[in-house]
Design a protein around this motif. Structure first.
Motif, PDB file in Angstrom:
ATOM      1  N   SER A 164       0.650  -1.050   0.058  1.00 55.97           N
ATOM      2  CA  SER A 164       0.073  -0.044   0.061  1.00 55.97           C
ATOM      3  C   SER A 164       0.743   1.210  -0.109  1.00 55.97           C
ATOM      4  CB  SER A 164      -0.867  -0.001   1.277  1.00 55.97           C
ATOM      5  OG  SER A 164      -1.609   1.042   1.149  1.00 55.97           O
ATOM      6  N   PHE A 165       1.640   1.283   0.881  1.00 57.87           N
ATOM      7  CA  PHE A 165       2.678   2.504   0.792  1.00 57.87           C
ATOM      8  C   PHE A 165       3.539   2.655  -0.399  1.00 57.87           C
ATOM      9  CE2 PHE A 165       2.778   2.088   5.653  1.00 57.87           C
ATOM     10  CZ  PHE A 165       2.123   3.349   5.889  1.00 57.87           C
ATOM     11  N   ALA A 166       3.980   1.510  -1.074  1.00 57.58           N
ATOM     12  CA  ALA A 166       4.780   1.506  -2.131  1.00 57.58           C
ATOM     13  C   ALA A 166       4.093   2.090  -3.337  1.00 57.58           C
ATOM     14  CB  ALA A 166       5.164   0.123  -2.551  1.00 57.58           C
ATOM     15  N   VAL A 167       2.687   1.632  -3.329  1.00 51.14           N
ATOM     16  CA  VAL A 167       1.740   2.209  -4.233  1.00 51.14           C
ATOM     17  C   VAL A 167       1.532   3.574  -4.260  1.00 51.14           C
ATOM     18  CG1 VAL A 167      -0.783   2.495  -5.290  1.00 51.14           C
ATOM     19  CG2 VAL A 167       0.437  -0.029  -4.790  1.00 51.14           C
ATOM     20  N   THR A 168       1.461   4.207  -3.020  1.00 55.31           N
ATOM     21  CA  THR A 168       1.109   5.638  -2.716  1.00 55.31           C
ATOM     22  C   THR A 168       2.596   6.329  -3.358  1.00 55.31           C
ATOM     23  OG1 THR A 168      -0.001   4.966  -0.808  1.00 55.31           O
ATOM     24  CG2 THR A 168       0.939   7.364  -0.720  1.00 55.31           C
ATOM     25  N   ALA A 169       3.606   6.034  -2.848  1.00 54.56           N
ATOM     26  CA  ALA A 169       4.772   6.605  -3.257  1.00 54.56           C
ATOM     27  C   ALA A 169       5.049   6.612  -4.702  1.00 54.56           C
ATOM     28  CB  ALA A 169       5.951   5.736  -2.414  1.00 54.56           C
ATOM     29  N   GLU A 170       4.605   5.584  -5.286  1.00 52.36           N
ATOM     30  CA  GLU A 170       4.883   5.502  -6.714  1.00 52.36           C
ATOM     31  C   GLU A 170       3.829   6.807  -7.541  1.00 52.36           C
ATOM     32  OE1 GLU A 170       3.972   3.047 -10.735  1.00 52.36           O
ATOM     33  OE2 GLU A 170       2.648   2.936  -8.897  1.00 52.36           O
ATOM     34  N   SER A 171       2.779   6.789  -6.906  1.00 45.59           N
ATOM     35  CA  SER A 171       1.903   7.564  -7.470  1.00 45.59           C
ATOM     36  C   SER A 171       2.520   9.093  -7.783  1.00 45.59           C
ATOM     37  CB  SER A 171       0.511   7.989  -6.576  1.00 45.59           C
ATOM     38  OG  SER A 171       1.034   8.342  -5.346  1.00 45.59           O
ATOM     39  N   LEU A 172       3.622   9.578  -6.842  1.00 46.90           N
ATOM     40  CA  LEU A 172       4.188  10.698  -7.081  1.00 46.90           C
ATOM     41  C   LEU A 172       4.819  10.848  -8.570  1.00 46.90           C
ATOM     42  CD1 LEU A 172       4.635  13.609  -5.875  1.00 46.90           C
ATOM     43  CD2 LEU A 172       6.861  12.444  -4.829  1.00 46.90           C
ATOM     44  N   CYS A 173       5.242   9.435  -9.116  1.00 43.91           N
ATOM     45  CA  CYS A 173       5.850   9.439 -10.310  1.00 43.91           C
ATOM     46  C   CYS A 173       4.890   9.548 -11.536  1.00 43.91           C
ATOM     47  CB  CYS A 173       6.791   8.341 -10.499  1.00 43.91           C
ATOM     48  SG  CYS A 173       7.939   7.764  -9.147  1.00 43.91           S
ATOM     49  N   TYR A 174       3.743   9.052 -11.298  1.00 42.92           N
ATOM     50  CA  TYR A 174       2.886   9.108 -12.296  1.00 42.92           C
ATOM     51  C   TYR A 174       1.844  10.050 -12.519  1.00 42.92           C
ATOM     52  CZ  TYR A 174      -0.663   6.377  -9.571  1.00 42.92           C
ATOM     53  OH  TYR A 174      -1.311   5.704  -8.645  1.00 42.92           O
ATOM     54  N   MET A 175       1.610  10.885 -11.638  1.00 44.17           N
ATOM     55  CA  MET A 175       0.780  11.874 -11.468  1.00 44.17           C
ATOM     56  C   MET A 175       1.021  13.100 -12.669  1.00 44.17           C
ATOM     57  SD  MET A 175      -2.127  11.669  -9.746  1.00 44.17           S
ATOM     58  CE  MET A 175      -1.881   9.968 -10.027  1.00 44.17           C
ATOM     59  N   PRO A 176       2.432  13.298 -12.702  1.00 45.18           N
ATOM     60  CA  PRO A 176       2.447  14.173 -13.988  1.00 45.18           C
ATOM     61  C   PRO A 176       2.067  13.787 -15.361  1.00 45.18           C
ATOM     62  CG  PRO A 176       4.468  14.048 -12.408  1.00 45.18           C
ATOM     63  CD  PRO A 176       3.332  13.059 -12.092  1.00 45.18           C
ATOM     64  N   GLY A 177       2.140  12.482 -15.472  1.00 49.62           N
ATOM     65  CA  GLY A 177       1.726  11.730 -16.485  1.00 49.62           C
ATOM     66  C   GLY A 177       0.040  12.040 -16.808  1.00 49.62           C
ATOM     67  N   TYR A 178      -0.653  11.952 -15.583  1.00 47.06           N
ATOM     68  CA  TYR A 178      -2.045  12.054 -15.637  1.00 47.06           C
ATOM     69  C   TYR A 178      -2.506  13.519 -15.903  1.00 47.06           C
ATOM     70  CZ  TYR A 178      -3.448   7.303 -14.310  1.00 47.06           C
ATOM     71  OH  TYR A 178      -3.289   6.047 -14.315  1.00 47.06           O
ATOM     72  N   GLY A 179      -1.390  14.569 -15.616  1.00 43.69           N
ATOM     73  CA  GLY A 179      -1.587  15.935 -15.923  1.00 43.69           C
ATOM     74  C   GLY A 179      -1.590  16.135 -17.455  1.00 43.69           C
ATOM     75  N   LEU A 180      -0.353  15.626 -18.076  1.00 44.13           N
ATOM     76  CA  LEU A 180      -0.398  15.390 -19.451  1.00 44.13           C
ATOM     77  C   LEU A 180      -1.380  14.932 -20.155  1.00 44.13           C
ATOM     78  CD1 LEU A 180       3.524  15.181 -19.464  1.00 44.13           C
ATOM     79  CD2 LEU A 180       2.178  17.022 -20.504  1.00 44.13           C
ATOM     80  N   GLU A 181      -1.990  13.690 -19.417  1.00 45.93           N
ATOM     81  CA  GLU A 181      -3.039  13.184 -20.148  1.00 45.93           C
ATOM     82  C   GLU A 181      -4.334  14.024 -20.097  1.00 45.93           C
ATOM     83  OE1 GLU A 181      -5.470   8.942 -19.135  1.00 45.93           O
ATOM     84  OE2 GLU A 181      -5.415  10.702 -17.665  1.00 45.93           O
ATOM     85  N   ALA A 182      -4.660  14.869 -19.230  1.00 42.73           N
ATOM     86  CA  ALA A 182      -5.741  15.513 -19.331  1.00 42.73           C
ATOM     87  C   ALA A 182      -5.353  16.782 -20.427  1.00 42.73           C
ATOM     88  CB  ALA A 182      -6.038  16.451 -17.951  1.00 42.73           C
ATOM     89  N   ALA A 183      -4.209  17.032 -20.436  1.00 42.81           N
ATOM     90  CA  ALA A 183      -4.034  17.979 -21.713  1.00 42.81           C
ATOM     91  C   ALA A 183      -4.493  17.499 -22.902  1.00 42.81           C
ATOM     92  CB  ALA A 183      -2.502  18.684 -21.557  1.00 42.81           C
ATOM     93  N   ALA A 184      -3.731  16.346 -23.208  1.00 44.44           N
ATOM     94  CA  ALA A 184      -3.798  15.527 -24.557  1.00 44.44           C
ATOM     95  C   ALA A 184      -5.220  15.383 -24.686  1.00 44.44           C
ATOM     96  CB  ALA A 184      -3.145  14.112 -24.434  1.00 44.44           C
ATOM     97  N   THR A 185      -6.137  15.018 -23.923  1.00 44.08           N
ATOM     98  CA  THR A 185      -7.602  14.838 -24.101  1.00 44.08           C
ATOM     99  C   THR A 185      -8.474  16.212 -24.657  1.00 44.08           C
ATOM    100  OG1 THR A 185      -7.786  12.967 -22.518  1.00 44.08           O
ATOM    101  CG2 THR A 185      -9.939  14.020 -23.150  1.00 44.08           C
ATOM    102  N   THR A 186      -7.886  17.337 -23.658  1.00 41.00           N
ATOM    103  CA  THR A 186      -8.539  18.421 -24.296  1.00 41.00           C
ATOM    104  C   THR A 186      -8.039  18.826 -25.623  1.00 41.00           C
ATOM    105  OG1 THR A 186      -8.647  19.296 -21.954  1.00 41.00           O
ATOM    106  CG2 THR A 186      -8.566  20.751 -23.481  1.00 41.00           C
ATOM    107  N   LEU A 187      -6.562  18.748 -25.855  1.00 43.14           N
ATOM    108  CA  LEU A 187      -6.014  19.384 -27.262  1.00 43.14           C
ATOM    109  C   LEU A 187      -6.743  18.520 -28.344  1.00 43.14           C
ATOM    110  CD1 LEU A 187      -2.655  20.309 -25.925  1.00 43.14           C
ATOM    111  CD2 LEU A 187      -4.267  21.764 -26.619  1.00 43.14           C
ATOM    112  N   VAL A 188      -6.610  17.226 -28.163  1.00 43.77           N
ATOM    113  CA  VAL A 188      -7.009  16.264 -29.274  1.00 43.77           C
ATOM    114  C   VAL A 188      -8.475  16.515 -29.669  1.00 43.77           C
ATOM    115  CG1 VAL A 188      -7.247  13.986 -29.900  1.00 43.77           C
ATOM    116  CG2 VAL A 188      -5.180  14.523 -28.776  1.00 43.77           C
ATOM    117  N   GLY A 189      -9.437  16.461 -28.218  1.00 48.28           N
ATOM    118  CA  GLY A 189     -10.638  16.693 -28.525  1.00 48.28           C
ATOM    119  C   GLY A 189     -11.165  17.962 -29.221  1.00 48.28           C
TER     120      GLY A 189
END
Length: 451
Positions: free
Chosen positions: A281-306
C-alpha cells in the motif's frame, strides 16, 4: 490562455513547434501541480494513518483497489460526456456543449447513486473474499463504507473538473484540487484523532464535499463556456447518450479490468501478512508521485485532441498527441530516477515500522524501471480518448494487465513473495506502454467521428 488556444484551434491558425510546446506546457502545468497536490494529500493520509501502526495501514490497503475501482467508474462516466463537450467547443457548438453538461449531471448522479448502493451491499462479503485478517476487518469495513457513501460527491467533483478541463480551463480545477488537499489535512487532524482509521475516510469525504459545492457553483454559474443560461432550452438527446455509452462503456470495462486485477493482486498478497499488505500500500502511494505528472499531461492531451478533432484539424491532433506522449515519458522517467534514490526517506515519513520501510523501498525500486513506458501508456490513452477512441485501447489494457501482470504475479509470488508481484507489474507496464504507443502511431483513431 484557455481562450487563446481554443480560438487558435477554431480559427485554423498554423502553429509552429515552439507554439505547440508552449500550449502543452501552459495547459499541463496547472493540472500537474494539481495532481502533485493530490498525491501529497495521499501521502499525508498515509503518514497519519501509518503512525497508528501496520494494522491500520493494512486496513486501508486491503480496500484501496476496490475504492479505486468505484472512483474509476465515476471518472469513466465523467469522461464519456467531457470528451463530447471538448469536441463541441472545438466545433463552436457552445449551446449544445452546455446541454450535454446538463445531461451529464443528471446521468452521473443516477450512476453514482447506483454504485453507492452496490458498494454498501458488497462491503462485508468483499472483505471476506479478499481474505481480510479478522484483526483489521472492522476498520477496513468502516473505511470502505464511508468511501462508498461519498461517491456522489466524488462523482460531481470529477464531472465538473473534467468539464472545465475539456473547455480549456485547467487553472480552476487545479486550484480547487490543491485547496481540497489543505482541507483534507485539517479534517484529518480532527477526525483521525477521534475515529482512527475511519477518520481518514471522513476527512477526505468532508474535504470533497466542500470543494464539490464550490466546483459545481463555478462551473454552472461562472464558466464562460459552460455556465447555465436563462431560457436556454434543455432536452434529452439520444445521440449524446449513445456517444456517452460508446465512449464510457469501454472506459468502464477498462477500469473494471485494471482494478479487478489490482483486487486480485491484493488477494494474492493478503496471505503474505499485514507487513506485506502495508508495504504494498505504501509503495503504491509513493509511486503515485511519479505517475501523477503523466495524468496531468493526459488531461492536456484529451483536451487538445478533442478540440482539434471537433475543429476537423486531424494533423494538429496527431502532432499534439506525439508531443504530449514524449513529454510524459521524459518527465516520468526523470521523476523515477529521483524516487529511486529518495525512496528510503519517503517511507521513513510514511511509516515508523522498519520492516515495512525496507520492503516497500525494495519493491518500489523494481517497478520504477517501467515509469517511462508507463508515462507513454497514460498520455497515449488520454490522446486516444480525446478522439473518442476508447474500445481498442481498453481491450489492449485488458490484455496487458490480465494476460501479463496477473499471470506473472501468480507464478512469481510463489518463489519471490511481494517482490514477484512488483516485478510482474514492471513487466506489464512496459508491455502496456508499447501496445498503446503502437495504437496511437497507427492513426486509425483520427477517423473517429462523434458528430
Amino acid at each position: 490562455m484557455s481562450k487563446n488556444f481554443t480560438e487558435v484551434i477554431k480559427n485554423q491558425t498554423i502553429l509552429t513547434k515552439k507554439e505547440k510546446i508552449n500550449i502543452i506546457i501552459q495547459l499541463s502545468i496547472p493540472t500537474i501541480l494539481s495532481q502533485i497536490s493530490s498525491i501529497l494529500m495521499q501521502y499525508i493520509d498515509a503518514a497519519m494513518v501509518g503512525h497508528l501502526g501496520p494494522n491500520a495501514s493494512a486496513s486501508i490497503g486491503i480496500v484501496s483497489t476496490s475504492s479505486w475501482l468505484l472512483s474509476g467508474l465515476c471518472s469513466a462516466m465523467a469522461t464519456s460526456f467531457a470528451v463530447q463537450v471538448a469536441q463541441l467547443i472545438g466545433a463552436n457548438q457552445n449551446q449544445k456543449a452546455r446541454r450535454t453538461f446538463r445531461l451529464a449531471i443528471i446521468t452521473s448522479l443516477i450512476f453514482s447513486s447506483i454504485l453507492l448502493g452496490l458498494g454498501v451491499l458488497v462491503n462485508h462479503s468483499l472483505l471476506k473474499w479478499l481474505g481480510c485478517d479478522p484483526i483489521i476487518f472492522n476498520d477496513a469495513s468502516a473505511y470502505f463504507l464511508v468511501f462508498t457513501l461519498s461517491l456522489p460527491i466524488l462523482q460531481m467533483n470529477s464531472l465538473c473538473s473534467s468539464m472545465l478541463q475539456c473547455s480549456g480551463n485547467m487553472k480552476i480545477p487545479s486550484f480547487l484540487n490543491a485547496a481540497m488537499c489543505g482541507l483534507d489535512v485539517i479534517y484529518n487532524l480532527i477526525f483521525i484523532h477521534y475515529f482512527g482509521v475511519v477518520g481518514a475516510a471522513l476527512g477526505t469525504a468532508f474535504a470533497q464535499l466542500t470543494i464539490a459545492i464550490i466546483n459545481f457553483w463555478y462551473t454552472t454559474s461562472r464558466s464562460p463556456l459552460l455556465q447555465f443560461k436563462k431560457n436556454e432550452p434543455f432536452f434529452l438527446e439520444k445521440h449524446t447518450l449513445q456517444n456517452a455509452f460508446s465512449i464510457g462503456t469501454p472506459l468502464a470495462f477498462e477500469h473494471i479490468a485494471i482494478c479487478g486485477a489490482m483486487i486480485m493482486s491484493t488477494k494474492i498478497i493478503a496471505p503474505l501478512g499485514t507487513i506485506a499488505i502495508a508495504a504494498h500500500s505504501f509503495a503504491v502511494t509513493a509511486e503515485s508521485l511519479c505517475y501523477m505528472p503523466g495524468y496531468g499531461l493526459e488531461a492536456a492531451a484529451t483536451t487538445l485532441v478533442g478540440q482539434c478533432m471537433g475543429a476537423k484539424r486531424k494533423e494538429l491532433a496527431k502532432s499534439f498527441s506525439n508531443f504530449t506522449i514524449a513529454f510524459g515519458a521524459i518527465i516520468m522517467g526523470i521523476i523515477a530516477i529521483i524516487m529511486f534514490f529518495i525512496a528510503p526517506f519517503v517511507f521513513q515519513i510514511l511509516t515508523p515500522d522498519l520492516q515495512t520501510q525496507t520492503l516497500a523501498t525494495n519493491v518500489l525500486r523494481i517497478e520504477l524501471l517501467a515509469e517511462p513506458l508507463y508515462g507513454v501508456s497514460i498520455v497515449a490513452s488520454g490522446a486516444l480518448r480525446g478522439a473518442g477512441d476508447t474500445l481498442i485501447p481498453s481491450l489492449l489494457n485488458l490484455l496487458s494487465i490480465w494476460g501479463v501482470r496477473l499471470t506473472l504475479s501468480v507464478i512469481l509470488v510463489q518463489t519471490m513473495g511481494l517482490y514477484g508481484v512488483w516485478l510482474a507489474m514492471c513487466i506489464e507496464l512496459c508491455v502496456r506502454g508499447l501496445l498503446l504507443l503502437y495504437r496511437q502511431q497507427r492513426g486509425k483513431w483520427l477517423h473517429k467521428d462523434l458528430s
